[in-house]
Scaffold this motif. Structure first.
Motif, mmCIF file in Angstrom:
data_model
loop_
_atom_site.group_PDB
_atom_site.id
_atom_site.type_symbol
_atom_site.label_atom_id
_atom_site.label_comp_id
_atom_site.label_asym_id
_atom_site.label_seq_id
_atom_site.Cartn_x
_atom_site.Cartn_y
_atom_site.Cartn_z
ATOM 1 N N SER A 44 0.818 -1.222 0.000
ATOM 2 C CA SER A 44 0.000 0.000 0.000
ATOM 3 C C SER A 44 0.850 1.270 0.000
ATOM 4 O O SER A 44 0.324 2.361 -0.175
ATOM 5 C CB SER A 44 -0.918 0.010 1.224
ATOM 6 O OG SER A 44 -0.173 0.193 2.409
ATOM 7 N N GLY A 45 2.154 1.120 0.220
ATOM 8 C CA GLY A 45 3.027 2.295 0.311
ATOM 9 C C GLY A 45 2.859 3.030 1.627
ATOM 10 O O GLY A 45 3.283 4.175 1.767
ATOM 11 N N ALA A 46 2.276 2.373 2.613
ATOM 12 C CA ALA A 46 1.920 3.025 3.874
ATOM 13 C C ALA A 46 3.121 3.535 4.664
ATOM 14 O O ALA A 46 2.994 4.488 5.422
ATOM 15 C CB ALA A 46 1.114 2.067 4.749
ATOM 16 N N LEU A 47 4.271 2.934 4.493
ATOM 17 C CA LEU A 47 5.426 3.330 5.310
ATOM 18 C C LEU A 47 6.429 4.191 4.558
ATOM 19 O O LEU A 47 7.378 4.686 5.157
ATOM 20 C CB LEU A 47 6.119 2.086 5.864
ATOM 21 C CG LEU A 47 5.226 1.200 6.739
ATOM 22 C CD1 LEU A 47 6.009 -0.013 7.210
ATOM 23 C CD2 LEU A 47 4.660 1.975 7.910
ATOM 24 N N LYS A 48 6.201 4.401 3.264
ATOM 25 C CA LYS A 48 7.196 5.121 2.464
ATOM 26 C C LYS A 48 7.355 6.568 2.862
ATOM 27 O O LYS A 48 8.396 7.076 2.893
ATOM 28 C CB LYS A 48 6.861 5.013 0.988
ATOM 29 C CG LYS A 48 7.255 3.678 0.439
ATOM 30 C CD LYS A 48 7.224 3.651 -1.049
ATOM 31 C CE LYS A 48 7.718 2.296 -1.500
ATOM 32 N NZ LYS A 48 7.595 2.060 -2.868
ATOM 33 N N GLY A 49 6.355 7.298 3.153
ATOM 34 C CA GLY A 49 6.498 8.720 3.455
ATOM 35 C C GLY A 49 6.532 9.022 4.927
ATOM 36 O O GLY A 49 6.192 10.118 5.347
ATOM 37 N N LEU A 50 6.933 8.044 5.734
ATOM 38 C CA LEU A 50 6.917 8.216 7.182
ATOM 39 C C LEU A 50 8.297 8.016 7.792
ATOM 40 O O LEU A 50 8.490 7.137 8.637
ATOM 41 C CB LEU A 50 5.923 7.227 7.811
ATOM 42 C CG LEU A 50 4.459 7.403 7.442
ATOM 43 C CD1 LEU A 50 3.629 6.246 7.966
ATOM 44 C CD2 LEU A 50 3.924 8.718 7.985
ATOM 45 N N PRO A 51 9.285 8.824 7.425
ATOM 46 C CA PRO A 51 10.604 8.653 8.045
ATOM 47 C C PRO A 51 10.533 8.939 9.542
ATOM 48 O O PRO A 51 9.826 9.846 9.980
ATOM 49 C CB PRO A 51 11.472 9.686 7.317
ATOM 50 C CG PRO A 51 10.510 10.706 6.802
ATOM 51 C CD PRO A 51 9.229 9.970 6.519
ATOM 52 N N GLY A 52 11.219 8.121 10.301
ATOM 53 C CA GLY A 52 11.250 8.308 11.745
ATOM 54 C C GLY A 52 10.019 7.788 12.465
ATOM 55 O O GLY A 52 9.865 7.977 13.664
ATOM 56 N N VAL A 53 9.141 7.112 11.723
ATOM 57 C CA VAL A 53 7.920 6.549 12.304
ATOM 58 C C VAL A 53 7.828 5.089 11.870
ATOM 59 O O VAL A 53 8.144 4.756 10.736
ATOM 60 C CB VAL A 53 6.667 7.326 11.821
ATOM 61 C CG1 VAL A 53 5.399 6.690 12.339
ATOM 62 C CG2 VAL A 53 6.742 8.776 12.247
ATOM 63 N N ALA A 54 7.394 4.211 12.773
ATOM 64 C CA ALA A 54 7.252 2.792 12.444
ATOM 65 C C ALA A 54 5.977 2.242 13.056
ATOM 66 O O ALA A 54 5.550 2.681 14.132
ATOM 67 C CB ALA A 54 8.452 2.012 12.965
ATOM 68 N N ALA A 55 5.387 1.276 12.371
ATOM 69 C CA ALA A 55 4.225 0.565 12.915
ATOM 70 C C ALA A 55 4.719 -0.369 14.014
ATOM 71 O O ALA A 55 5.713 -1.076 13.848
ATOM 72 C CB ALA A 55 3.523 -0.222 11.819
ATOM 73 N N VAL A 56 4.035 -0.343 15.155
ATOM 74 C CA VAL A 56 4.393 -1.222 16.271
ATOM 75 C C VAL A 56 3.177 -2.035 16.692
ATOM 76 O O VAL A 56 2.057 -1.527 16.748
ATOM 77 C CB VAL A 56 4.954 -0.434 17.480
ATOM 78 C CG1 VAL A 56 6.285 0.178 17.136
ATOM 79 C CG2 VAL A 56 3.995 0.622 17.963
ATOM 80 N N LEU A 57 3.422 -3.291 16.960
ATOM 81 C CA LEU A 57 2.372 -4.211 17.393
ATOM 82 C C LEU A 57 2.179 -4.053 18.892
ATOM 83 O O LEU A 57 3.122 -4.173 19.670
ATOM 84 C CB LEU A 57 2.776 -5.651 17.053
ATOM 85 C CG LEU A 57 1.771 -6.739 17.374
ATOM 86 C CD1 LEU A 57 0.497 -6.566 16.551
ATOM 87 C CD2 LEU A 57 2.401 -8.101 17.096
ATOM 88 N N LEU A 58 0.946 -3.784 19.309
ATOM 89 C CA LEU A 58 0.646 -3.579 20.727
ATOM 90 C C LEU A 58 -0.087 -4.772 21.349
ATOM 91 O O LEU A 58 0.041 -5.017 22.543
ATOM 92 C CB LEU A 58 -0.208 -2.318 20.893
ATOM 93 C CG LEU A 58 0.411 -1.036 20.323
ATOM 94 C CD1 LEU A 58 -0.605 0.090 20.325
ATOM 95 C CD2 LEU A 58 1.655 -0.666 21.102
ATOM 96 N N GLU A 59 -0.846 -5.482 20.524
ATOM 97 C CA GLU A 59 -1.616 -6.620 21.032
ATOM 98 C C GLU A 59 -1.956 -7.528 19.865
ATOM 99 O O GLU A 59 -2.215 -7.068 18.757
ATOM 100 C CB GLU A 59 -2.911 -6.123 21.678
ATOM 101 C CG GLU A 59 -3.789 -7.199 22.243
ATOM 102 C CD GLU A 59 -5.060 -6.638 22.877
ATOM 103 O OE1 GLU A 59 -5.955 -7.441 23.147
ATOM 104 O OE2 GLU A 59 -5.160 -5.418 23.089
#
Length: 141
Positions: A44-59
């Protein structure tokens, strides 16, 4: 509501993923869910424009419906569901090729600012601003 199919990937169950009972080890179901989440985020390109940000699993939570054995081939679906707040859901189903539901996986995630080590507000808005394909990424609302 649309008839859009969720994102899916195909995985073959390998012998080394089995437990002593001869079926897929419980932890591997989580791995299959992780593979589908990461593949969807990448596609989806969801992480391409997000430098310094990452998806994290919480549960994460798995409901086991049917056993999987070596050689089985499964489709693993994934789609994101956004609400308000700092978290969002990514749900997956593991489905045998004959249509049998083998497992349901529900996950709560957030987007973490890697410098501040804090979740950021409005993950949906962040993905949109980054140019993500929101139709591919998320379930119809």
């Amino acid at each position: 509501m649309t008839d859009r199919e969720p994102f899916r990937i195909r995985i073959k169950v390998r012998h080394y993923e089995l437990d002593t009972l001869g079926h897929l080890n419980h932890a591997v179901y989580h791995s299959y869910g992780e593979v589908s989440r990461l593949e969807l985020l990448e596609a989806s390109g969801a992480l391409k424009g997000l430098p310094g940000v990452a998806a994290v699993l919480l549960e994460t939570h798995v409901v086991f419906r049917r056993e999987l054995r070596a050689g089985d081939v499964v489709d693993v679906t994934c789609e994101a569901k956004f609400g308000s707040g700092k978290t969002f859901k990514m749900d997956s189903n593991i489905i045998k090729l004959d249509g049998t539901l083998a497992a349901e996986i529900t996950c709560t995630l957030g987007l973490m600012d890697l410098e501040r080590r804090k979740l950021v507000d409005d993950p949906r808005g962040r993905f949109q601003a980054a140019g993500a394909d929101m139709e591919l990424l998320s379930a119809p609302e």
